[in-house]
Design a protein around this motif. Structure first.
Motif, PDB file in Angstrom:
ATOM      1  N   LEU A  29      40.113  37.956 -31.738  1.00 55.78           N
ATOM      2  CA  LEU A  29      39.030  38.039 -32.715  1.00 55.78           C
ATOM      3  C   LEU A  29      37.865  38.819 -32.132  1.00 55.78           C
ATOM      4  CD1 LEU A  29      37.719  37.004 -35.449  1.00 55.78           C
ATOM      5  CD2 LEU A  29      36.758  35.151 -34.061  1.00 55.78           C
ATOM      6  N   LEU A  30      37.316  39.720 -32.925  1.00 51.42           N
ATOM      7  CA  LEU A  30      36.062  40.389 -32.583  1.00 51.42           C
ATOM      8  C   LEU A  30      34.943  39.755 -33.379  1.00 51.42           C
ATOM      9  CD1 LEU A  30      34.276  42.659 -31.374  1.00 51.42           C
ATOM     10  CD2 LEU A  30      34.931  44.068 -33.351  1.00 51.42           C
ATOM     11  N   ILE A  31      33.884  39.355 -32.698  1.00 49.85           N
ATOM     12  CA  ILE A  31      32.676  38.858 -33.353  1.00 49.85           C
ATOM     13  C   ILE A  31      31.578  39.893 -33.144  1.00 49.85           C
ATOM     14  CG2 ILE A  31      30.895  37.072 -33.383  1.00 49.85           C
ATOM     15  CD1 ILE A  31      32.995  35.072 -32.532  1.00 49.85           C
ATOM     16  N   VAL A  32      30.986  40.337 -34.241  1.00 49.91           N
ATOM     17  CA  VAL A  32      29.912  41.319 -34.186  1.00 49.91           C
ATOM     18  C   VAL A  32      28.597  40.597 -34.460  1.00 49.91           C
ATOM     19  CG1 VAL A  32      29.013  43.482 -35.111  1.00 49.91           C
ATOM     20  CG2 VAL A  32      31.490  43.109 -34.999  1.00 49.91           C
ATOM     21  N   GLY A  33      27.682  40.671 -33.517  1.00 49.07           N
ATOM     22  CA  GLY A  33      26.390  40.004 -33.667  1.00 49.07           C
ATOM     23  C   GLY A  33      26.007  39.305 -32.378  1.00 49.07           C
ATOM     24  N   GLY A  34      24.713  39.060 -32.225  1.00 48.78           N
ATOM     25  CA  GLY A  34      24.231  38.404 -31.017  1.00 48.78           C
ATOM     26  C   GLY A  34      23.279  37.261 -31.280  1.00 48.78           C
ATOM     27  N   GLY A  35      23.161  36.845 -32.553  1.00 43.74           N
ATOM     28  CA  GLY A  35      22.305  35.714 -32.879  1.00 43.74           C
ATOM     29  C   GLY A  35      22.999  34.394 -32.618  1.00 43.74           C
ATOM     30  N   TYR A  36      22.361  33.307 -33.040  1.00 40.56           N
ATOM     31  CA  TYR A  36      22.913  32.004 -32.701  1.00 40.56           C
ATOM     32  C   TYR A  36      24.237  31.735 -33.405  1.00 40.56           C
ATOM     33  CZ  TYR A  36      21.194  29.917 -37.079  1.00 40.56           C
ATOM     34  OH  TYR A  36      20.983  29.609 -38.404  1.00 40.56           O
TER      35      TYR A  36
END
Length: 458
Positions: A177-184
């Motif tokens: 899985l790729l997760i895009v984002g750096g927030g909580y």
């Protein structure tokens, strides 16, 4: 209660059945005797109960057992860890959400609220148009529609991605899985799915994850995420996405190409105001589409109010509940009550967790002279079995008044710990109040009262 029975169908009509709207409706009807209607187009309970805090925290619990089993073996237990079975967990999760939704509905009905299971929009300042036909009128209207995941449609192939809403509905867990984002939200799901055995890669276009939080805590959590096996890349963004026979192909802005089973975009949430008819009525909206309100949650149209994430003040469920309750007490209870947005604690459910209240070090530096007290160490539980994972405890103190301005904890159960610290800080505790408190030994949290010398001043 201020109402005119002859003129309107309802004293209050609430659009949105999430935590803030439900609390406002229940208090207005059940405690103050108002005639209340509420419309919800999806499921009662809103983001928190159906597609946010509650299912996410249950997934946090589930994902943590892999590390616990490994630790148990190191402590001498004869355990045989196996793989996580999503097909066992998923139906129990669904059943729990069904139970909570039913409880929300029962509580509204007991308070005397009339529920409309349909979409509602505004026809005018006192009229609500229901999607299943007809219109109703109300002296006061409360918008509590919350927020929705934001996916940048400028990225080619964006229609192939998942959002945080989709995670709880997955029929299967992806292998890669790729997760895009750096927030909580991105960081939480990276830790959760990694703990469930998914091979997780995370891209964030900024220089460091968790923008807006304390810099030292951000760096600490970044190192911990990588040590848990998450392939975190900062300064990385997606240029193109394509659905191919082998999976979801992704090309980055620096030319790298990889294929994943799924891509999850967790790039923030936006207030859910589109199509409600707000702008046509002259309700002021902010740059992100949020409803602009005053300290009483009142909009630029006097009969229309708004609470919760749709106002983009502090987007936390307990805050929405406080705002909804304060609104009901003020408008229908004859009491002038403002929601308190000062020193609101919160937690990021990474592994380990991050609990915070008050100022970051960076914010405090701008406000005046400060002292920073910090402890960074491997707790007894980890050190005994050779685990190097460290915890962080940090207090930010005003050098003049000695009040504790902020507290930041990165540790197992940090969400539980910060709630207790928040009470003291909300009461105005000084560093000397912390120092006078006897430590509970041996615990991790005793560091809060044993840090005697500042590590730096500013």
């Amino acid at each position: 209660m201020d109402s005119d029975v002859s003129e309107f169908d309802y004293d209050l009509f609430v659009i949105g059945g999430g935590s803030g709207g439900v609390r406002a409706a229940r208090i207005a009807a059940g405690e103050h005797g108002a005639r209340v209607g509420l419309a919800e187009e999806y499921r009662m309970g809103g983001t928190c109960v159906i597609r946010g805090c509650v299912p996410k925290k249950l997934m946090v619990f589930a994902s943590g057992y892999a590390q616990q089993v490994a630790d148990a073996a190191e402590y001498g237990w004869d355990v045989q860890p196996g793989g996580f079975d999503w097909s066992v967990f998923r139906p129990r999760l669904r059943a729990e959400l069904d139970r909570l939704e039913a409880a929300y509905r029962r509580n509204l009905e007991r308070a005397g609220v009339t529920i409309h299971d349909t979409r509602a929009t505004l026809a005018d300042a006192h009229t609500v148009r229901l999607a299943d036909g007809g219109e109703v009128t109300a002296k006061h209207i409360l918008i509590a529609t919350g927020g929705t995941p934001f996916v940048p449609e400028t990225v080619k192939g964006w229609e192939h991605v998942l959002t945080s809403n989709d995670i709880f509905q997955m029929e299967r867990l992806p292998k890669r899985l790729l997760i895009v984002g750096g927030g909580y939200i991105a960081c939480e799901f990276a830790c959760i799915l990694n703990g469930m055995g998914v091979e997780v890669t995370q891209y964030y276009r900024g220089a460091q994850i968790l923008r807006g939080f304390d810099e030292e805590a951000r760096g600490h959590i970044s190192e911990l995420i990588r040590s848990r096996g998450i392939d975190l890349h900062v300064g990385a963004d997606v240029a193109e996405i394509d659905k191919r026979p082998g999976g979801v192909w992704v090309k980055t802005t620096d030319g790298r190409e990889e294929t994943f089973d799924d891509v999850l975009y967790a790039t923030g949430r936006a207030p859910l105001t589109a199509g409600l008819g707000l702008e046509e009525l002259g309700v002021e909206l902010g740059r992100r589409g949020e409803i602009v309100v005053d300290e009483w949650s009142q909009t630029s149209v006097p009969s229309i109010y708004a609470v919760g994430d749709v106002t983009d003040r502090i987007n936390l469920t307990p805050v929405a509940i406080r705002e909804g309750h304060a609104f009901a007490d003020t408008v229908f209870g004859g009491r002038q009550v403002k929601a308190d947005h000062d020193l609101v604690p919160g937690a990021v459910f990474t592994q380990p967790e991050y609990g915070y209240v008050g100022m970051t070090e960076e914010q405090a530096r701008e406000a005046g002279p400060i002292e920073v007290y910090c402890a960074n160490f491997a707790p007894m539980k980890n050190a005994f079995i050779g685990r190097t994972e460290r915890v962080l405890f940090k207090l930010i103190v005003c050098a003049d008044t000695r009040r504790v301005l902020g507290c930041h904890i990165v540790s197992e159960e940090a969400g539980e710990l910060i709630q207790m610290a928040a009470i003291a800080i909300k009461m105005g505790a000084t560093k000397e109040d912390f120092d006078r408190t006897v430590a509970v030994h041996p615990t991790v949290s005793e560091e809060l009262v044993t840090m005697r010398q500042p590590v730096r001043t500013a």
